[in-house]
Design a protein around this motif. Structure first.
Motif, PDB file in Angstrom:
ATOM      1  N   THR A   1     -28.654 -44.605  -1.945  1.00 12.13           N
ATOM      2  CA  THR A   1     -28.274 -45.614  -2.939  1.00 12.13           C
ATOM      3  C   THR A   1     -29.451 -46.357  -3.538  1.00 12.13           C
ATOM      4  OG1 THR A   1     -27.863 -47.112  -1.073  1.00 12.13           O
ATOM      5  CG2 THR A   1     -25.961 -46.003  -2.048  1.00 12.13           C
ATOM      6  N   ARG A   2     -30.624 -46.274  -2.932  1.00 15.03           N
ATOM      7  CA  ARG A   2     -31.767 -46.971  -3.514  1.00 15.03           C
ATOM      8  C   ARG A   2     -32.135 -46.394  -4.885  1.00 15.03           C
ATOM      9  NH1 ARG A   2     -36.938 -47.378   0.162  1.00 15.03           N
ATOM     10  NH2 ARG A   2     -35.293 -47.386   1.744  1.00 15.03           N
ATOM     11  N   SER A   3     -31.683 -45.176  -5.152  1.00 13.00           N
ATOM     12  CA  SER A   3     -31.964 -44.548  -6.444  1.00 13.00           C
ATOM     13  C   SER A   3     -30.871 -44.810  -7.473  1.00 13.00           C
ATOM     14  CB  SER A   3     -32.117 -43.034  -6.261  1.00 13.00           C
ATOM     15  OG  SER A   3     -30.861 -42.441  -5.933  1.00 13.00           O
ATOM     16  N   LEU A   4     -29.816 -45.556  -7.095  1.00 14.27           N
ATOM     17  CA  LEU A   4     -28.657 -45.725  -7.967  1.00 14.27           C
ATOM     18  C   LEU A   4     -28.595 -47.112  -8.584  1.00 14.27           C
ATOM     19  CD1 LEU A   4     -25.886 -44.039  -5.762  1.00 14.27           C
ATOM     20  CD2 LEU A   4     -27.360 -42.977  -7.491  1.00 14.27           C
ATOM     21  N   SER A   5     -27.792 -47.228  -9.621  1.00 12.88           N
ATOM     22  CA  SER A   5     -27.492 -48.533 -10.198  1.00 12.88           C
ATOM     23  C   SER A   5     -26.671 -49.340  -9.203  1.00 12.88           C
ATOM     24  CB  SER A   5     -26.699 -48.365 -11.489  1.00 12.88           C
ATOM     25  OG  SER A   5     -25.406 -47.842 -11.207  1.00 12.88           O
TER      26      SER A   5
END
Length: 496
Positions: free
Chosen positions: A104-108
């Protein structure tokens, strides 16, 4: 603000050199080189004691916002999908917990919230069928980057909807192996100049997850926009943790309404003492969510620091030929590691040009990268790296979009390279990079973490199913190791 020159060297210190730190930061600023002197005697809490206490305890589900949380553990399942059947498989393994790679660190924020919600719901469904009680760890970065408080808020809401309201959030970002420690409620990072307050590090200037505070109570207030004021964050200091006052047990037993509890940690024994108190509190009915770095996960799983995989073990895992190293991380440490790798190992260096990716020439550029890499693998290890100049968007959301597009190009290139010429191993450098390559390039959905390649960092996975079965996959965070670490790992994998 008063600053003091502090030499953080000497026995017990996680770093060395000189650093300018605010005097208000307590014992490190006051004592300098002797900061560890005068602290309470370190605890002796062997991993076996925690492992014994885990009999009958809640199973730990680690929702990992990138794959690097696995680098401190061994022989633990890791999932890159979170269907009910996948989680049921993990629950069937004889382990006290498992990882679910949410990335999730790569997600909005919106997508991160949805993914946490889906994973938590699936885990609770699978656990109900198996008659198992769960506790969730929201594992994130030891340098304080990531979606906080969003992720713990989502998990709290899901648990509340299942009639399991959360009493408190345990905040422990420490990563002992990499020199990230918490003392007097201040989070510190090891650097070449010594111990640096987290808010003064390069990671605090992250384009998406930047922050100013180093004291964790201030950081919580900053990240929650004042919803949780600093005065509302309970700190258990090192003297309290190592003393006989039972301060941690009292703080846990009095946790209510999602308050945040920060615990000092300088050693793994501190974290294992915390884990024991947490398990005891949970047995008494307290429900917590953990927002933690890699070291607390290891402690809560009843494991201690372990030796890296041996050369003979690597020989059994790696195939003939050379390996593929994919580098997406842009932090300064990764760039220095890449430079040292180029000097020591002389790999074939192939660059993914970020400007060509974001200006619409992605497809033809990826074709070129794949053709060059597949040919070069016959003669040498191959590095496929994004260009080192970081390209930022106009806003944090734009910067995240650029990051996703570049990651997608690198991921597609690796997928096609592996299909064209199977390498002896794959190394992925960077958290988001590691996740995308595991799931999209290599098709790994269920795996076991077999161990590390360096002490406490750089994990090696073994796929349990899928097209990459038998291919060693090395997860290498962007922000760990010294300048020679990447070269050390590649030399070991190449059998030099």
């Amino acid at each position: 603000m008063e600053l003091r020159s502090v030499a953080v060297v000497g026995s017990g210190s996680p770093g060395g050199g000189m650093a300018q730190v605010p005097a208000e930061y307590g014992v490190v600023a006051a004592r300098g080189a002797d900061w560890a002197d005068g602290l309470p005697v370190p605890l002796d809490v062997p991993p076996e004691r925690v492992a014994a206490a885990l009999a009958g305890a809640r199973r730990l589900v680690v929702l990992d916002d990138d794959p690097t949380g696995t680098q401190t553990v061994r022989d633990v399942p890791v999932l890159t999908r979170w269907g009910v059947d996948d989680i049921a498989w993990a629950l069937e393994q004889d382990t006290p917990g498992f990882f679910v790679l949410t990335n999730t660190r790569s997600l909005s924020p919106e997508d991160a919230a949805q993914r946490n919600r889906e994973a938590a719901e699936a885990a609770l469904t699978a656990a109900a069928r198996a008659g198992v009680d769960l506790v969730f760890a929201s594992r994130s970065d030891s340098t304080l980057r990531g979606h906080f408080p969003l992720e713990t808020d989502v998990l709290s809401a899901v648990l509340a909807a299942h009639d399991e309201p959360v009493d408190g959030v345990l905040l422990s970002p420490a990563y002992i192996d990499a020199g990230r420690v918490t003392l007097d409620g201040v989070h510190w990072l090891r650097s070449p100049s010594g111990l640096t307050p987290a808010g003064e590090s390069e990671f605090a200037r992250d384009a998406t997850f930047g922050y100013r505070a180093s004291r964790l109570s201030d950081w919580v207030e900053e990240k929650t926009g004042g919803r949780i004021p600093r005065a509302g964050v309970r700190l258990v200091t090192l003297p309290e943790l190592r003393g006989s006052t039972g301060a941690l047990q009292q703080a846990l037993s009095s946790a209510r309404e999602g308050g945040v509890l920060v615990v000092d940690a300088v050693t793994d024994d501190d974290l294992r003492a915390t884990a024991l108190a947490v398990v005891e509190a949970e047995a008494a009915g307290i429900r917590l969510i953990y927002r933690v770095g890699p070291s607390f996960v290891r402690a809560r799983l009843g494991q201690g620091a372990h030796q890296p995989l041996t050369d003979s073990q690597l020989d059994e895992l790696t195939g003939d030929g050379h390996g593929l190293i994919a580098i997406g991380s842009h932090v300064g440490l990764t760039t220095r590691q890449l430079d040292r790798l180029a000097a020591r190992v002389d790999p074939a260096l192939i660059e993914v040009d970020v400007e060509r990716i974001v200006t619409g020439d992605a497809a033809s550029h990826v074709d070129e990268v794949v053709a060059r890499a597949a040919t070069a693998l016959s003669d040498a290890p191959v590095v496929v790296s994004t260009s080192r100049r970081l390209r930022l968007g106009a806003t944090a959301a734009d910067s995240l979009d650029v990051s996703r597009r570049v990651s997608a190009a690198l991921t597609e290139a690796v997928r096609r390279i592996v299909a064209a010429r199977r390498p002896a191993y794959v190394v992925a450098k960077g958290g988001i990079t590691s996740s995308d390559i595991a799931t999209h390039s290599l098709g790994i959905d269920r795996a076991m973490v077999r161990g590390s390649l360096l002490p406490g960092i750089v994990s090696l996975w073994q796929a349990e199913s899928g097209p990459s079965l038998g291919l060693p996959y090395v997860v290498f965070a962007g922000n760990v190791g010294d300048d020679d670490a990447l070269a050390d790992v590649v030399e070991r994998l190449e059998g030099r």
